[in-house]
Design a protein around this motif. Structure first.
Motif, PDB file in Angstrom:
ATOM      1  N   ALA A  51     -15.916  53.639 -12.282  1.00  0.00           N
ATOM      2  CA  ALA A  51     -15.540  54.888 -11.624  1.00  0.00           C
ATOM      3  C   ALA A  51     -15.937  54.788 -10.164  1.00  0.00           C
ATOM      4  CB  ALA A  51     -16.236  56.083 -12.276  1.00  0.00           C
ATOM      5  N   SER A  52     -14.977  55.010  -9.274  1.00  0.00           N
ATOM      6  CA  SER A  52     -15.273  54.965  -7.841  1.00  0.00           C
ATOM      7  C   SER A  52     -14.472  56.030  -7.117  1.00  0.00           C
ATOM      8  CB  SER A  52     -14.955  53.583  -7.250  1.00  0.00           C
ATOM      9  OG  SER A  52     -13.601  53.482  -6.856  1.00  0.00           O
ATOM     10  N   ALA A  53     -14.755  56.159  -5.830  1.00  0.00           N
ATOM     11  CA  ALA A  53     -14.152  57.226  -5.033  1.00  0.00           C
ATOM     12  C   ALA A  53     -12.757  56.898  -4.536  1.00  0.00           C
ATOM     13  CB  ALA A  53     -15.063  57.559  -3.845  1.00  0.00           C
ATOM     14  N   HIS A  54     -12.219  55.716  -4.872  1.00  0.00           N
ATOM     15  CA  HIS A  54     -10.849  55.392  -4.473  1.00  0.00           C
ATOM     16  C   HIS A  54     -10.222  54.469  -5.507  1.00  0.00           C
ATOM     17  CE1 HIS A  54      -7.348  54.302  -2.098  1.00  0.00           C
ATOM     18  NE2 HIS A  54      -7.685  55.236  -1.217  1.00  0.00           N
ATOM     19  N   ALA A  55      -8.974  54.768  -5.873  1.00  0.00           N
ATOM     20  CA  ALA A  55      -8.293  53.991  -6.907  1.00  0.00           C
ATOM     21  C   ALA A  55      -8.182  52.517  -6.538  1.00  0.00           C
ATOM     22  CB  ALA A  55      -6.901  54.575  -7.159  1.00  0.00           C
ATOM     23  N   LEU A  56      -7.991  52.189  -5.242  1.00  0.00           N
ATOM     24  CA  LEU A  56      -7.897  50.784  -4.835  1.00  0.00           C
ATOM     25  C   LEU A  56      -9.204  50.044  -5.082  1.00  0.00           C
ATOM     26  CD1 LEU A  56      -5.870  51.066  -1.491  1.00  0.00           C
ATOM     27  CD2 LEU A  56      -5.055  50.174  -3.697  1.00  0.00           C
ATOM     28  N   ALA A  57     -10.333  50.725  -4.894  1.00  0.00           N
ATOM     29  CA  ALA A  57     -11.631  50.098  -5.142  1.00  0.00           C
ATOM     30  C   ALA A  57     -11.851  49.882  -6.631  1.00  0.00           C
ATOM     31  CB  ALA A  57     -12.743  50.954  -4.545  1.00  0.00           C
ATOM     32  N   THR A  58     -11.513  50.886  -7.434  1.00  0.00           N
ATOM     33  CA  THR A  58     -11.624  50.728  -8.886  1.00  0.00           C
ATOM     34  C   THR A  58     -10.777  49.559  -9.357  1.00  0.00           C
ATOM     35  OG1 THR A  58     -12.092  53.093  -9.191  1.00  0.00           O
ATOM     36  CG2 THR A  58     -11.263  51.876 -11.101  1.00  0.00           C
ATOM     37  N   GLN A  59      -9.560  49.466  -8.844  1.00  0.00           N
ATOM     38  CA  GLN A  59      -8.665  48.365  -9.232  1.00  0.00           C
ATOM     39  C   GLN A  59      -9.237  47.016  -8.829  1.00  0.00           C
ATOM     40  OE1 GLN A  59      -5.761  48.649 -11.121  1.00  0.00           O
ATOM     41  NE2 GLN A  59      -6.148  46.437 -11.231  1.00  0.00           N
ATOM     42  N   ALA A  60      -9.816  46.940  -7.635  1.00  0.00           N
ATOM     43  CA  ALA A  60     -10.413  45.678  -7.182  1.00  0.00           C
ATOM     44  C   ALA A  60     -11.515  45.228  -8.126  1.00  0.00           C
ATOM     45  CB  ALA A  60     -10.950  45.838  -5.764  1.00  0.00           C
ATOM     46  N   GLY A  61     -12.344  46.172  -8.575  1.00  0.00           N
ATOM     47  CA  GLY A  61     -13.402  45.824  -9.513  1.00  0.00           C
ATOM     48  C   GLY A  61     -12.861  45.362 -10.854  1.00  0.00           C
ATOM     49  N   LEU A  62     -11.844  46.055 -11.365  1.00  0.00           N
ATOM     50  CA  LEU A  62     -11.246  45.650 -12.644  1.00  0.00           C
ATOM     51  C   LEU A  62     -10.606  44.282 -12.552  1.00  0.00           C
ATOM     52  CD1 LEU A  62      -9.630  49.050 -13.687  1.00  0.00           C
ATOM     53  CD2 LEU A  62     -11.698  48.017 -14.638  1.00  0.00           C
ATOM     54  N   ASP A  63     -10.035  43.969 -11.391  1.00  0.00           N
ATOM     55  CA  ASP A  63      -9.446  42.641 -11.198  1.00  0.00           C
ATOM     56  C   ASP A  63     -10.499  41.548 -11.334  1.00  0.00           C
ATOM     57  OD1 ASP A  63      -6.958  43.748 -10.811  1.00  0.00           O
ATOM     58  OD2 ASP A  63      -6.996  43.570  -8.624  1.00  0.00           O
ATOM     59  N   MET A  64     -11.721  41.807 -10.865  1.00  0.00           N
ATOM     60  CA  MET A  64     -12.787  40.806 -10.985  1.00  0.00           C
ATOM     61  C   MET A  64     -13.204  40.625 -12.443  1.00  0.00           C
ATOM     62  SD  MET A  64     -13.062  39.754  -7.940  1.00  0.00           S
ATOM     63  CE  MET A  64     -11.358  40.258  -7.638  1.00  0.00           C
ATOM     64  N   ILE A  65     -13.240  41.727 -13.198  1.00  0.00           N
ATOM     65  CA  ILE A  65     -13.558  41.622 -14.622  1.00  0.00           C
ATOM     66  C   ILE A  65     -12.495  40.782 -15.328  1.00  0.00           C
ATOM     67  CG2 ILE A  65     -13.814  42.922 -16.767  1.00  0.00           C
ATOM     68  CD1 ILE A  65     -16.156  43.379 -14.903  1.00  0.00           C
ATOM     69  N   ARG A  66     -11.250  41.044 -15.018  1.00  0.00           N
ATOM     70  CA  ARG A  66     -10.153  40.291 -15.657  1.00  0.00           C
ATOM     71  C   ARG A  66     -10.145  38.830 -15.237  1.00  0.00           C
ATOM     72  NH1 ARG A  66      -7.083  45.363 -14.399  1.00  0.00           N
ATOM     73  NH2 ARG A  66      -6.747  46.428 -16.416  1.00  0.00           N
ATOM     74  N   ALA A  67     -10.721  38.542 -14.055  1.00  0.00           N
ATOM     75  CA  ALA A  67     -10.787  37.155 -13.577  1.00  0.00           C
ATOM     76  C   ALA A  67     -11.987  36.403 -14.148  1.00  0.00           C
ATOM     77  CB  ALA A  67     -10.848  37.139 -12.055  1.00  0.00           C
ATOM     78  N   GLY A  68     -12.729  37.039 -15.042  1.00  0.00           N
ATOM     79  CA  GLY A  68     -13.876  36.382 -15.659  1.00  0.00           C
ATOM     80  C   GLY A  68     -15.197  36.734 -15.025  1.00  0.00           C
ATOM     81  N   GLY A  69     -15.218  37.650 -14.084  1.00  0.00           N
ATOM     82  CA  GLY A  69     -16.461  38.068 -13.453  1.00  0.00           C
ATOM     83  C   GLY A  69     -17.206  39.097 -14.279  1.00  0.00           C
ATOM     84  N   ASN A  70     -18.382  39.434 -13.807  1.00  0.00           N
ATOM     85  CA  ASN A  70     -19.211  40.430 -14.489  1.00  0.00           C
ATOM     86  C   ASN A  70     -19.304  41.709 -13.654  1.00  0.00           C
ATOM     87  OD1 ASN A  70     -21.039  39.796 -12.428  1.00  0.00           O
ATOM     88  ND2 ASN A  70     -22.295  38.482 -13.744  1.00  0.00           N
TER      89      ASN A  70
END
Length: 580
Positions: A51-70
C-alpha cells in the motif's frame, strides 16, 4: 483498491474509532470478511501486499516481487518511485525511516535515514537582527536543508537486505522520471501555495517551469536530470550521489544560494541501524520507531495509559476524552525529553514503561480535561501533511513500514541545478530558537537543538503490530499528527476493523500545545463535542482532513492478505498478489 471517503454519520465506536456500519466502506469490509480458519496458523503469508500513496509506486514494488525480489527490493522501488511522482511529499533530497522485519533472521531493525545538520547550522544562524527566529531562512532555500539520507538508505537496503541489484530496483523510478507522469491536483495545488518560494531558484524553475507554465493537473511532468541522478545512484551506489558529479553539483548549488555545506559532511553521511521500541498492548506485540523519531515513545505511552480502561464500554465523549488526555501527556514528554540518541541521553526505559504509564493514567480525571499548562512543570515540542508512507509484506514474511519526507510542501523549494534533486527543509524540525514553535506549532528545547551531524526530531512512526490472529504494517504522513493517526489505526485494528476501514477512519488529535482537540469533519458529532466542552476541552471540530495512511494486514486466522490506502488521497493504491 480505492474507496471514496465517507463522512462518518454514526458515533465512533470501539475506542471512538469504528466507522458507522451504514457507511459503504464498513459494508464492503464486512462483506469481504472471511471466517477464522480452524486450522493451524500458516507460517507465511499467502502472497505479497503493498500500500502506497501512488499507484505507480505500488506497481513498481509489485514488479520487483514478480521479478524474484523480496519486500526490501520492493521498498527500494516504491521509495524511489514516490521520490519521482510525489516531489510535494518526499524525494532523494530528503530522508526517512524504514522499519524492517527480516523473516529469515527473525529480526526487527530500524533504519534511520534522517537528515543531519551541517556544521554551519548553529542556532544563531537562524535568528534575525532582533534575536527572533528568521522563519524564511528556517523553511526556504539552502539554510533550511539538512544533509539528505534517503539515497544512502536505498543503497543500504540493496546491499544488506535485498536480492536484486540497484539497477533493477531503481529502473521504474528512472523510467518514470525520464518519460514523465501525469500531474494530479494535489501537486498543482501545492505548487500554487509554494510558487513564490520555488520560483526564486534557477534549478527549480528548470524542472517545474520547463514549458513556461506551472504544473497543471493532467499534463505530463518529465524530470530528465532526476532520471540521470537516479541512474548514477544505480550505477555507482553511495558515491553516485554523495560524491563525484552529483555531490559537487549539490555543494555548488547550496553555495551559490548562500548556504554552507561541506564535501566531508555530504560524503560522511551514514545510515544508523537502531533497535525498535517494543511493548505489548492487550493481545498485540507492538514494534515501532525509536528516537530520533518521537513516535514510538509516544505510542508506547498512549497505549499503555489507555490499557487501564475498557474503551469499548464507554460512550464516544468519554472515549475521546481519555484518548485525548493520553495524547496530551505523551506530547508533553516529547517536547521535553526527546532528540537524537547519538547526542542526547534520554530516559527511554522509564518513558516507555507500563509503570510510568500507570502514573500518568492516575493523573487523568475521568470527567475533566487537564489544562496543558498544569503539565508544564519543567521548561519545556507538525512536519507537514506532505510526508509519505508505504507498507509492504511479502510471501516469506518479510515486511517494511517506511515513512519518508522533505518536510514542507516541496521541501525547501530549491532544486540543485543539473540534478533534479529537490532539497528538504528539515532544519525547521530542530528547536532553532528554544521555546519558539516551528512552522507547525511544535516547540522544542535543548534536547532537539541543532548541532553538527545531529538528526532532528521527527514524528514519523512506521509500526508493526502482531497478535496470534493478525499482523499489520502501519504508517502515515501528517507531521505531529502522524503519531495520533497510527494510534487510532492500532485501536481500530484492535476493535476488529479491516485494513481499508482503518485507512479511512475519521481522525482527532491533541498535541499538548496548543491546548485543543482537533477533529476532521464528521469525526465527532455535535453531542460529543458539547460533552467534551463541558469537561473543559477546547474542540476544533470540522478542520480539514489530514493524513494519508497506508496499511497492509495478514489475517493469519483466515489465511488472507489485505491492504488499505487512505481514500483522502485518490492516487494511492493498495494491492495484493498471490504467492506464485
Amino acid at each position: 483498491m480505492r474507496v471514496e471517503l465517507t463522512v462518518c454519520r454514526g458515533l465512533l465506536l470501539a475506542a471512538g474509532l469504528l466507522l458507522s456500519t451504514t457507511s459503504p466502506a464498513a459494508q464492503a469490509a464486512q462483506a469481504d470478511a472471511k471466517p477464522a480458519s480452524p486450522h493451524a496458523t500458516p507460517k507465511h503469508p499467502p502472497g505479497a501486499a503493498i500500500a502506497s500513496a501512488h499507484a505507480l509506486a505500488t506497481q513498481a514494488g509489485l514488479d520487483m516481487i514478480r521479478a524474484g525480489g523480496n519486500a526490501f527490493d520492493a521498498a527500494i522501488a516504491v521509495s524511489a518511485t514516490l521520490s519521482v511522482v510525489e516531489p510535494i511529499s518526499s524525494g532523494i533530497g530528503g530522508g526517512g525511516f524504514f522499519l524492517l522485519h527480516d523473516a529469515k533472521a527473525e529480526r526487527d531493525v530500524f533504519l534511520d535515514a534522517r537528515e543531519t545538520a551541517p556544521a554551519s547550522a548553529t542556532p544563531a544562524a537562524y535568528l534575525d537582527k532582533d534575536g527572533e527566529l528568521n522563519r524564511d531562512r528556517a523553511t526556504n532555500g539552502p539554510w533550511s536543508a539538512g544533509i539528505p539520507g534517503l539515497p544512502a538508505a536505498l543503497v543500504h537496503l540493496a546491499n544488506d537486505y535485498g536480492k536484486l541489484p540497484l539497477k533493477t530496483t531503481l529502473a521504474p523510478a528512472i523510467r518514470i522520471a525520464r518519460e514523465g507522469f501525469e500531474v494530479y491536483p494535489r501537486l498543482e495545488k501545492g505548487y500554487g501555495s509554494r510558487r513564490e518560494v520555488m520560483e526564486r531558484y534557477r534549478g527549480t524553475r528548470a524542472v517545474f517551469l520547463a514549458d513556461g507554465t506551472p504544473p497543471t493537473a493532467g499534463e505530463i511532468l518529465k524530470q530528465p536530470d532526476l532520471a540521470r541522478t537516479l541512474q548514477l545512484l544505480a550505477d555507482k551506489g553511495f558515491d553516485g550521489f554523495y560524491k563525484g558529479e552529483i555531490g559537487n553539483k549539490l555543494l555548488d548549488a547550496v553555495k551559490q544560494e548562500g548556504g554552507k555545506w561541506r564535501a566531508d559532511e555530504l560524503a560522511g553521511y551514514r545510515i544508523r541501524e537502531r533497535d525498535p521500541i517494543k511493548f505489548r498492548y492487550r493481545g498485540w506485540q507492538v514494534t515501532t520507531a525509536p528516537p530520533p523519531s518521537s513516535g514510538g515513545v509516544a505510542i508506547a505511552q498512549m497505549l499503555q495509559i489507555l490499557q487501564g480502561w475498557d474503551l469499548a464500554k464507554l460512550d464516544a465523549a468519554h472515549r475521546t476524552h481519555l484518548v485525548s488526555e493520553a495524547m496530551r501527556r505523551a506530547y508533553r514528554d516529547r517536547t521535553i525529553y526527546l532528540g537524537d540518541p547519538d547526542f542526547v541521553k534520554m530516559p527511554l526505559a522509564r518513558l516507555t514503561s507500563a509503570d510510568y504509564a500507570a502514573g500518568l493514567r492516575a493523573g487523568i480525571h475521568p470527567e475533566k480535561a487537564t489544562p496543558s499548562a498544569l503539565l508544564s512543570g519543567l521548561p519545556a515540542p507538525l512536519e507537514d501533511d506532505e510526508t509519505t508512507h508505504f507498507s509492504i509484506i511479502d510471501a516469506d514474511g518479510n515486511r517494511v513500514a517506511a515513512t519518508q519526507t522533505v518536510n514542507l510542501l516541496y521541501g525547501s523549494g530549491m532544486v540543485a541545478p543539473g540534478t533534479g534533486v529537490l532539497l528538504n527543509n528539515e532544519m525547521d524540525d530542530f528547536a532553532l530558537r528554544p521555546g519558539t514553535p516551528n512552522a507547525f506549532g511544535v516547540m522544542g528545547f535543548a534536547a532537539n537543538a541543532p548541532q553538527a551531524g545531529k538528526r532532528m526530531l521527527s514524528s514519523m512512526t512506521p509500526t508493526f503490530i502482531e497478535s496470534d490472529a493478525q499482523l499489520a504494517v502501519i504508517g502515515a504522513p501528517g507531521g505531529s499528527r502522524i503519531i495520533t493517526q497510527v494510534l487510532l489505526a492500532i485501536l481500530g485494528y484492535d476493535a476488529g476493523l479491516g485494513a481499508q476501514q482503518v485507512a479511512a477512519l475519521p481522525r482527532f488529535h491533541h498535541q499538548w500545545m496548543p491546548d485543543a482537540i482537533s477533529a476532521e469533519p464528521g469525526a465527532l458529532d455535535a453531542g460529543t463535542v458539547q460533552a467534551l466542552q463541558a469537561m473543559g476541552h477546547t474542540v476544533n471540530a470540522g478542520e480539514t482532513n489530514w493524513g494519508n495512511l497506508q496499511t497492509v494486514v495478514w489475517d493469519k486466522a483466515s489465511g488472507t492478505l489485505d491492504g488499505g490506502s487512505d481514500p483522502r488521497n485518490p492516487v494511492g493504491k493498495a494491492e495484493v498478489i498471490p504467492r506464485p
